[in-house]
Design a protein around this motif. Structure first.
Motif, PDB file in Angstrom:
ATOM      1  N   ALA A 162       0.833  -1.205   0.000  1.00  0.00           N
ATOM      2  CA  ALA A 162       0.000   0.000   0.000  1.00  0.00           C
ATOM      3  C   ALA A 162       0.864   1.250   0.000  1.00  0.00           C
ATOM      4  N   THR A 163       1.969   1.199   0.755  1.00  0.00           N
ATOM      5  CA  THR A 163       2.889   2.341   0.771  1.00  0.00           C
ATOM      6  C   THR A 163       3.473   2.588  -0.610  1.00  0.00           C
ATOM      7  N   TRP A 164       3.892   1.507  -1.278  1.00  0.00           N
ATOM      8  CA  TRP A 164       4.474   1.653  -2.612  1.00  0.00           C
ATOM      9  C   TRP A 164       3.430   2.129  -3.618  1.00  0.00           C
ATOM     10  N   LEU A 165       2.193   1.667  -3.474  1.00  0.00           N
ATOM     11  CA  LEU A 165       1.141   2.170  -4.354  1.00  0.00           C
ATOM     12  C   LEU A 165       0.929   3.666  -4.141  1.00  0.00           C
ATOM     13  N   GLY A 166       0.950   4.099  -2.878  1.00  0.00           N
ATOM     14  CA  GLY A 166       0.812   5.525  -2.597  1.00  0.00           C
ATOM     15  C   GLY A 166       1.945   6.343  -3.197  1.00  0.00           C
ATOM     16  N   MET A 167       3.180   5.840  -3.080  1.00  0.00           N
ATOM     17  CA  MET A 167       4.320   6.556  -3.654  1.00  0.00           C
ATOM     18  C   MET A 167       4.235   6.603  -5.173  1.00  0.00           C
ATOM     19  N   THR A 168       3.788   5.480  -5.766  1.00  0.00           N
ATOM     20  CA  THR A 168       3.643   5.461  -7.215  1.00  0.00           C
ATOM     21  C   THR A 168       2.572   6.454  -7.670  1.00  0.00           C
ATOM     22  N   ALA A 169       1.463   6.503  -6.927  1.00  0.00           N
ATOM     23  CA  ALA A 169       0.409   7.445  -7.273  1.00  0.00           C
ATOM     24  C   ALA A 169       0.888   8.885  -7.124  1.00  0.00           C
ATOM     25  N   PHE A 170       1.686   9.133  -6.073  1.00  0.00           N
ATOM     26  CA  PHE A 170       2.219  10.485  -5.881  1.00  0.00           C
ATOM     27  C   PHE A 170       3.158  10.866  -7.024  1.00  0.00           C
ATOM     28  N   ALA A 171       3.996   9.921  -7.447  1.00  0.00           N
ATOM     29  CA  ALA A 171       4.891  10.206  -8.577  1.00  0.00           C
ATOM     30  C   ALA A 171       4.090  10.472  -9.850  1.00  0.00           C
ATOM     31  N   GLY A 172       3.018   9.682 -10.030  1.00  0.00           N
ATOM     32  CA  GLY A 172       2.186   9.919 -11.204  1.00  0.00           C
ATOM     33  C   GLY A 172       1.531  11.278 -11.178  1.00  0.00           C
ATOM     34  N   SER A 173       1.099  11.714  -9.997  1.00  0.00           N
ATOM     35  CA  SER A 173       0.478  13.036  -9.902  1.00  0.00           C
ATOM     36  C   SER A 173       1.479  14.145 -10.202  1.00  0.00           C
ATOM     37  N   LEU A 174       2.735  13.968  -9.784  1.00  0.00           N
ATOM     38  CA  LEU A 174       3.761  14.964 -10.117  1.00  0.00           C
ATOM     39  C   LEU A 174       3.971  15.061 -11.620  1.00  0.00           C
ATOM     40  N   ILE A 175       3.961  13.888 -12.269  1.00  0.00           N
ATOM     41  CA  ILE A 175       4.137  13.890 -13.725  1.00  0.00           C
ATOM     42  C   ILE A 175       2.989  14.639 -14.396  1.00  0.00           C
ATOM     43  N   PHE A 176       1.754  14.402 -13.924  1.00  0.00           N
ATOM     44  CA  PHE A 176       0.614  15.110 -14.484  1.00  0.00           C
ATOM     45  C   PHE A 176       0.723  16.612 -14.240  1.00  0.00           C
ATOM     46  N   MET A 177       1.236  16.992 -13.064  1.00  0.00           N
ATOM     47  CA  MET A 177       1.383  18.426 -12.769  1.00  0.00           C
ATOM     48  C   MET A 177       2.401  19.078 -13.712  1.00  0.00           C
ATOM     49  N   VAL A 178       3.539  18.407 -13.889  1.00  0.00           N
ATOM     50  CA  VAL A 178       4.555  18.956 -14.798  1.00  0.00           C
ATOM     51  C   VAL A 178       4.001  19.053 -16.211  1.00  0.00           C
ATOM     52  N   SER A 222      -8.829  12.896 -19.486  1.00  0.00           N
ATOM     53  CA  SER A 222      -7.599  12.611 -18.748  1.00  0.00           C
ATOM     54  C   SER A 222      -7.772  12.904 -17.259  1.00  0.00           C
ATOM     55  N   LEU A 223      -8.501  13.996 -16.964  1.00  0.00           N
ATOM     56  CA  LEU A 223      -8.726  14.333 -15.562  1.00  0.00           C
ATOM     57  C   LEU A 223      -9.575  13.259 -14.879  1.00  0.00           C
ATOM     58  N   PHE A 224     -10.596  12.802 -15.593  1.00  0.00           N
ATOM     59  CA  PHE A 224     -11.480  11.778 -15.043  1.00  0.00           C
ATOM     60  C   PHE A 224     -10.707  10.488 -14.747  1.00  0.00           C
ATOM     61  N   LEU A 225      -9.880  10.048 -15.685  1.00  0.00           N
ATOM     62  CA  LEU A 225      -9.103   8.821 -15.492  1.00  0.00           C
ATOM     63  C   LEU A 225      -8.113   8.974 -14.347  1.00  0.00           C
ATOM     64  N   ALA A 226      -7.482  10.132 -14.248  1.00  0.00           N
ATOM     65  CA  ALA A 226      -6.514  10.355 -13.171  1.00  0.00           C
ATOM     66  C   ALA A 226      -7.196  10.308 -11.807  1.00  0.00           C
ATOM     67  N   VAL A 227      -8.378  10.930 -11.702  1.00  0.00           N
ATOM     68  CA  VAL A 227      -9.106  10.914 -10.432  1.00  0.00           C
ATOM     69  C   VAL A 227      -9.498   9.495 -10.060  1.00  0.00           C
ATOM     70  N   LEU A 228      -9.968   8.718 -11.040  1.00  0.00           N
ATOM     71  CA  LEU A 228     -10.336   7.329 -10.774  1.00  0.00           C
ATOM     72  C   LEU A 228      -9.129   6.515 -10.298  1.00  0.00           C
ATOM     73  N   LEU A 229      -7.981   6.725 -10.960  1.00  0.00           N
ATOM     74  CA  LEU A 229      -6.781   5.973 -10.608  1.00  0.00           C
ATOM     75  C   LEU A 229      -6.364   6.258  -9.170  1.00  0.00           C
ATOM     76  N   PHE A 230      -6.248   7.506  -8.831  1.00  0.00           N
ATOM     77  CA  PHE A 230      -5.773   7.860  -7.495  1.00  0.00           C
ATOM     78  C   PHE A 230      -6.800   7.490  -6.417  1.00  0.00           C
ATOM     79  N   ALA A 231      -8.093   7.620  -6.738  1.00  0.00           N
ATOM     80  CA  ALA A 231      -9.114   7.214  -5.781  1.00  0.00           C
ATOM     81  C   ALA A 231      -9.050   5.713  -5.531  1.00  0.00           C
ATOM     82  N   ALA A 232      -8.831   4.930  -6.591  1.00  0.00           N
ATOM     83  CA  ALA A 232      -8.736   3.482  -6.436  1.00  0.00           C
ATOM     84  C   ALA A 232      -7.545   3.104  -5.570  1.00  0.00           C
ATOM     85  N   VAL A 233      -6.409   3.767  -5.798  1.00  0.00           N
ATOM     86  CA  VAL A 233      -5.220   3.485  -5.001  1.00  0.00           C
ATOM     87  C   VAL A 233      -5.470   3.813  -3.534  1.00  0.00           C
ATOM     88  N   GLN A 234      -6.116   4.944  -3.276  1.00  0.00           N
ATOM     89  CA  GLN A 234      -6.407   5.326  -1.898  1.00  0.00           C
ATOM     90  C   GLN A 234      -7.330   4.321  -1.208  1.00  0.00           C
TER      91      GLN A 234
END
Length: 331
Positions: free
Chosen positions: A234-250, A267-279
């Protein structure tokens, strides 16, 4: 008080009325032929059929047979725990009632334990051709995963058919696990051990008590009881999701700086679904471990023994034996 027997055979049972006649007919000659005093502890795990009544019926002709009846269905591992608590023998063998594990192997286990002074002897399935392809493959994956968790001391293809000495039983009884997974717990204790190979047979009658749902539950209990790896995942999934969010921000900043219109809601919809699922996955894993801590703190018993035929002060309460039915055969 009579002297304790040399051997106790613990058999958890749940709705096994079709199996009992064949079990008694095959098990009793094997045990009578051993140079051991023995008892057979049949643990009725809250059966809804005539399992308890049939065991009581066979007790009239087989004095070494005991009935231990749980007040409600508590599960296979809890029934094994009740058997360990009630067994009195120097050696304790656990075996299922369906005769897929051959009782004839019990003598080999006792001799190996005596000859090599072993604390544990595991029954290892050398041939599982009677199982379905799906079950063989999933069992193989299960044991590979568990060996990575528990270590190489876990024998391949060793289930709950085993022999343990009284010293092992005493340790198990002192442990505080609510419903331990014995096929992992016993190897993890480090007792001296050996193996006896056998060919797994077809179920003699009735239906399996371990459908896919219970197999998945066993795999999860085995994992959660022996490692915190899912929480680390779960920790690694959270870190991966955080890295993905940084990429989207850049990406968003770069597109905005170049004056390009950012793509719309997809793209926004898919990103929200991805991060919500990880959480949600992370919260679910965390909640599962917290629930286990909560149950441990409650310290409620995993089973309640309602009747033991060895206790002469108790009065058995069992259903009447129904009319004889023809045992169903496995396809």
């Amino acid at each position: 008080m009579t002297n304790p027997p040399g051997l106790s055979v613990v058999i958890p049972m749940y709705n096994e009325e079709l199996v009992i006649p064949a079990l008694v007919a095959r098990l009793r000659p094997v045990l009578d032929a051993l140079d051991e005093t023995y008892e057979v502890v049949a643990v009725d795990d809250g059966s809804a059929d005539a399992t308890a009544a049939l065991v009581e019926k066979h007790r009239l002709e087989w004095p070494q047979l005991r009935l231990v009846r749980l007040r409600r269905n508590s599960g296979h591992q809890a029934a094994l725990t009740a058997g360990f608590h009630r067994a009195r023998g120097e050696f304790v063998v656990t075996i299922d009632a369906d005769l897929q594990d051959p009782p004839e192997t019990i003598g080999d286990m006792v001799r190996l334990s005596r000859d090599e002074n072993l604390d544990v002897v595991y029954g290892v399935r050398s041939d599982r051709s009677t199982d379905t392809i799906f079950k063989r493959n999933t069992a193989g994956l299960y044991y590979k995963l568990m060996r990575r968790i528990v270590g190489p001391d876990l024998p391949q293809q060793a289930g709950d058919f085993r022999l343990v000495r009284r010293s092992v039983v005493d340790v198990l009884r002192r442990m505080g696990d609510q419903v331990p997974v014995y096929r992992l717990l016993i190897p993890s204790l480090g007792f001296t051990s050996g193996t006896v190979s056998y060919v797994r047979e077809k179920r003699v009658a009735g239906e399996t008590k371990y459908p896919l749902r219970k197999m998945i539950s066993l795999a999860w209990d085995s994992t959660a009881d022996f490692t915190a790896a899912p929480l680390r995942l779960a920790t690694w999934l959270g870190m991966t999701a955080f890295a993905g969010s940084l990429i989207f921000m850049v990406f968003g900043v770069v597109v905005w700086a170049n004056g390009t219109v950012i793509p719309g809601w997809t793209s926004l919809f898919l990103a929200v679904l991805l991060f919500a699922a990880v959480q949600l996955i992370c919260l679910g894993l965390l909640g599962e471990y917290i629930a286990r801590i909560y149950r441990a703190l409650q310290n409620r018993p995993a089973f309640q023994i309602g009747y033991d035929s060895a206790d002469v002060t108790e009065t058995p309460v069992v259903a009447a034996v129904p009319a004889q039915r023809t045992p169903a055969t496995m396809p």
